[in-house]
Design a protein around this motif. Structure first.
Motif, PDB file in Angstrom:
ATOM      1  N   TYR A 135       2.386  -6.100   7.882  1.00  0.00           N
ATOM      2  CA  TYR A 135       3.091  -5.870   6.615  1.00  0.00           C
ATOM      3  C   TYR A 135       2.897  -4.427   6.166  1.00  0.00           C
ATOM      4  O   TYR A 135       3.856  -3.742   5.775  1.00  0.00           O
ATOM      5  CB  TYR A 135       2.567  -6.847   5.560  1.00  0.00           C
ATOM      6  CG  TYR A 135       2.764  -6.395   4.134  1.00  0.00           C
ATOM      7  CD1 TYR A 135       4.029  -6.348   3.560  1.00  0.00           C
ATOM      8  CD2 TYR A 135       1.662  -6.014   3.360  1.00  0.00           C
ATOM      9  CE1 TYR A 135       4.201  -5.933   2.248  1.00  0.00           C
ATOM     10  CE2 TYR A 135       1.833  -5.604   2.050  1.00  0.00           C
ATOM     11  CZ  TYR A 135       3.098  -5.561   1.501  1.00  0.00           C
ATOM     12  OH  TYR A 135       3.265  -5.136   0.200  1.00  0.00           O
ATOM     13  N   GLU A 136       1.675  -3.950   6.236  1.00  0.00           N
ATOM     14  CA  GLU A 136       1.397  -2.559   5.858  1.00  0.00           C
ATOM     15  C   GLU A 136       2.129  -1.583   6.778  1.00  0.00           C
ATOM     16  O   GLU A 136       2.618  -0.542   6.339  1.00  0.00           O
ATOM     17  CB  GLU A 136      -0.110  -2.285   5.913  1.00  0.00           C
ATOM     18  CG  GLU A 136      -0.936  -3.060   4.904  1.00  0.00           C
ATOM     19  CD  GLU A 136      -0.747  -2.556   3.481  1.00  0.00           C
ATOM     20  OE1 GLU A 136      -0.217  -1.445   3.313  1.00  0.00           O
ATOM     21  OE2 GLU A 136      -1.128  -3.288   2.541  1.00  0.00           O
ATOM     22  N   ASN A 154       6.338  -2.204   6.048  1.00  0.00           N
ATOM     23  CA  ASN A 154       6.881  -2.136   4.695  1.00  0.00           C
ATOM     24  C   ASN A 154       6.808  -0.705   4.185  1.00  0.00           C
ATOM     25  O   ASN A 154       5.971  -0.357   3.358  1.00  0.00           O
ATOM     26  CB  ASN A 154       6.121  -3.085   3.759  1.00  0.00           C
ATOM     27  CG  ASN A 154       6.701  -3.098   2.360  1.00  0.00           C
ATOM     28  OD1 ASN A 154       7.873  -2.780   2.156  1.00  0.00           O
ATOM     29  ND2 ASN A 154       5.887  -3.454   1.386  1.00  0.00           N
ATOM     30  N   ARG A 155       7.705   0.117   4.680  1.00  0.00           N
ATOM     31  CA  ARG A 155       7.722   1.532   4.313  1.00  0.00           C
ATOM     32  C   ARG A 155       9.143   2.073   4.433  1.00  0.00           C
ATOM     33  O   ARG A 155       9.994   1.487   5.111  1.00  0.00           O
ATOM     34  CB  ARG A 155       6.759   2.319   5.185  1.00  0.00           C
ATOM     35  CG  ARG A 155       6.996   2.192   6.684  1.00  0.00           C
ATOM     36  CD  ARG A 155       5.898   2.902   7.472  1.00  0.00           C
ATOM     37  NE  ARG A 155       4.587   2.295   7.239  1.00  0.00           N
ATOM     38  CZ  ARG A 155       3.459   3.014   7.114  1.00  0.00           C
ATOM     39  NH1 ARG A 155       3.500   4.331   7.218  1.00  0.00           N
ATOM     40  NH2 ARG A 155       2.307   2.395   6.901  1.00  0.00           N
ATOM     41  N   ASP A 207       6.858  -3.947  -4.948  1.00  0.00           N
ATOM     42  CA  ASP A 207       5.505  -3.497  -4.640  1.00  0.00           C
ATOM     43  C   ASP A 207       5.423  -1.973  -4.570  1.00  0.00           C
ATOM     44  O   ASP A 207       4.450  -1.419  -4.067  1.00  0.00           O
ATOM     45  CB  ASP A 207       5.004  -4.124  -3.335  1.00  0.00           C
ATOM     46  CG  ASP A 207       5.921  -3.841  -2.152  1.00  0.00           C
ATOM     47  OD1 ASP A 207       6.864  -3.036  -2.307  1.00  0.00           O
ATOM     48  OD2 ASP A 207       5.704  -4.424  -1.074  1.00  0.00           O
ATOM     49  N   ASN A 208       6.477  -1.315  -5.070  1.00  0.00           N
ATOM     50  CA  ASN A 208       6.494   0.156  -5.153  1.00  0.00           C
ATOM     51  C   ASN A 208       6.294   0.825  -3.800  1.00  0.00           C
ATOM     52  O   ASN A 208       5.719   1.915  -3.716  1.00  0.00           O
ATOM     53  CB  ASN A 208       5.412   0.641  -6.148  1.00  0.00           C
ATOM     54  CG  ASN A 208       5.650   0.123  -7.544  1.00  0.00           C
ATOM     55  OD1 ASN A 208       6.751   0.227  -8.076  1.00  0.00           O
ATOM     56  ND2 ASN A 208       4.616  -0.457  -8.151  1.00  0.00           N
ATOM     57  N   ARG A 209       6.811   0.191  -2.754  1.00  0.00           N
ATOM     58  CA  ARG A 209       6.727   0.771  -1.418  1.00  0.00           C
ATOM     59  C   ARG A 209       8.012   1.497  -1.019  1.00  0.00           C
ATOM     60  O   ARG A 209       8.084   2.060   0.061  1.00  0.00           O
ATOM     61  CB  ARG A 209       6.413  -0.316  -0.389  1.00  0.00           C
ATOM     62  CG  ARG A 209       5.082  -1.031  -0.608  1.00  0.00           C
ATOM     63  CD  ARG A 209       3.898  -0.119  -0.393  1.00  0.00           C
ATOM     64  NE  ARG A 209       2.637  -0.838  -0.462  1.00  0.00           N
ATOM     65  CZ  ARG A 209       2.027  -1.379   0.585  1.00  0.00           C
ATOM     66  NH1 ARG A 209       2.569  -1.283   1.786  1.00  0.00           N
ATOM     67  NH2 ARG A 209       0.889  -2.020   0.439  1.00  0.00           N
ATOM     68  N   LYS A 263       6.462 -11.233   1.521  1.00  0.00           N
ATOM     69  CA  LYS A 263       6.125  -9.919   2.076  1.00  0.00           C
ATOM     70  C   LYS A 263       5.880 -10.000   3.584  1.00  0.00           C
ATOM     71  O   LYS A 263       6.064  -9.017   4.314  1.00  0.00           O
ATOM     72  CB  LYS A 263       4.890  -9.341   1.383  1.00  0.00           C
ATOM     73  CG  LYS A 263       3.560  -9.965   1.796  1.00  0.00           C
ATOM     74  CD  LYS A 263       2.382  -9.340   1.067  1.00  0.00           C
ATOM     75  CE  LYS A 263       1.051  -9.799   1.618  1.00  0.00           C
ATOM     76  NZ  LYS A 263      -0.087  -9.225   0.874  1.00  0.00           N
TER      77      LYS A 263
END
Length: 259
Positions: A18-19, A22-23, A183-185, A245
């Motif tokens: 996810y990290e 998610n960009r 999530d402000n990504r 997410k």
């Protein structure tokens, strides 16, 4: 290894992916690139709905055809939908993407126009249905019913999924992810605050379903609404506030890593 320990390892993997995915770099080749052209909420809603509608097949072609739809609407989707007349509808007859043809797009724009006339914006219609029903499943069922109430849709009806008929409603769940999560990504918009992210379901498609089965968090063989409920329940255990997410993780593992 205990089942609990296995679940923990799966959660750690999904959190890592996810990290990773998610960009903003994710956007360029994804259908969400279509609504990301716009800054006004009303435009984003229409662009997101139409881009999600055609989101099956090769992602670059989905983006290309989504951009083409926006061009046909003079890059002002809300204004175009709200004020479209016969000449405007005639312009849409140039459009085709796989089985979604010009007649389907004309119906969709006409139905969106009716919803906007009735509710002011597309988002307001979703808000009204959600407040009436109180859950995402019934929201999607109600929206489907209202969207096709204006005239007989014929073959066009197949282009908007209805979970009441067992559909996984992948494209509608995906659009809700875009519009609800915040999530402000820089990927999802987080504009529809009337739905909490905790209420969202996984947008289940062949890729996320295959990876979910491989990880053991989905056992059902059919990619239907019952499968959506099954896997989403597990993801809610991983993150009660934001289960959708993990769409980034499952999709990334399937598409980019061929896991």
């Amino acid at each position: 290894m205990t089942n609990e320990a296995t679940r923990l390892l799966i959660k750690e993997l999904l959190e890592e992916k996810y990290e990773q995915y998610n960009r903003p770099e994710f956007i360029e080749d994804d259908p969400i690139a279509v609504p990301h052209q716009f800054s006004e909420e009303n435009d984003i809603e229409i662009a997101a709905f139409l881009a999600a509608t055609i989101a099956w097949g090769q992602r670059p072609m989905i983006v290309k055809k989504g951009m083409e739809m926006m061009q046909l609407m003079e890059h002002s989707p809300y204004e175009f939908v709200k004020f479209a007349g016969q000449d405007d509808f005639a312009r849409l007859k140039k459009f085709i993407y796989r089985t979604f043809k010009d007649t389907d797009l004309v119906y969709f724009i006409g139905a969106l126009q009716k919803l906007i006339n009735d509710y002011g914006t597309l988002g307001n219609s979703f808000k009204s249905f959600y407040e009436e029903k109180g859950n995402v499943y019934d929201l999607l069922v109600t929206f489907h019913c209202r969207f096709f109430q204006y005239k007989k849709p014929g073959r066009t009806q197949k282009h908007l999924s209805n979970p009441a008929k067992g559909s996984a409603a992948k494209r509608m769940n995906m659009m809700l992810r875009w519009m609800v999560r915040n999530d402000n990504r820089g990927v999802d918009f987080g504009l529809w605050q009337f739905v909490k992210p905790s209420a969202l379901y996984l947008p289940l498609d062949v890729h996320t379903a295959r990876i979910s089965r491989k990880l053991g968090i989905l056992t059902r063989r059919s990619n239907d609404w019952r499968a959506v409920e099954e896997v989403s329940k597990v993801l809610q255990e991983f993150d009660t506030e934001d289960p959708a997410k993990y769409d980034f993780a499952l999709f990334g593992l399937g598409i980019f890593e061929k896991f």
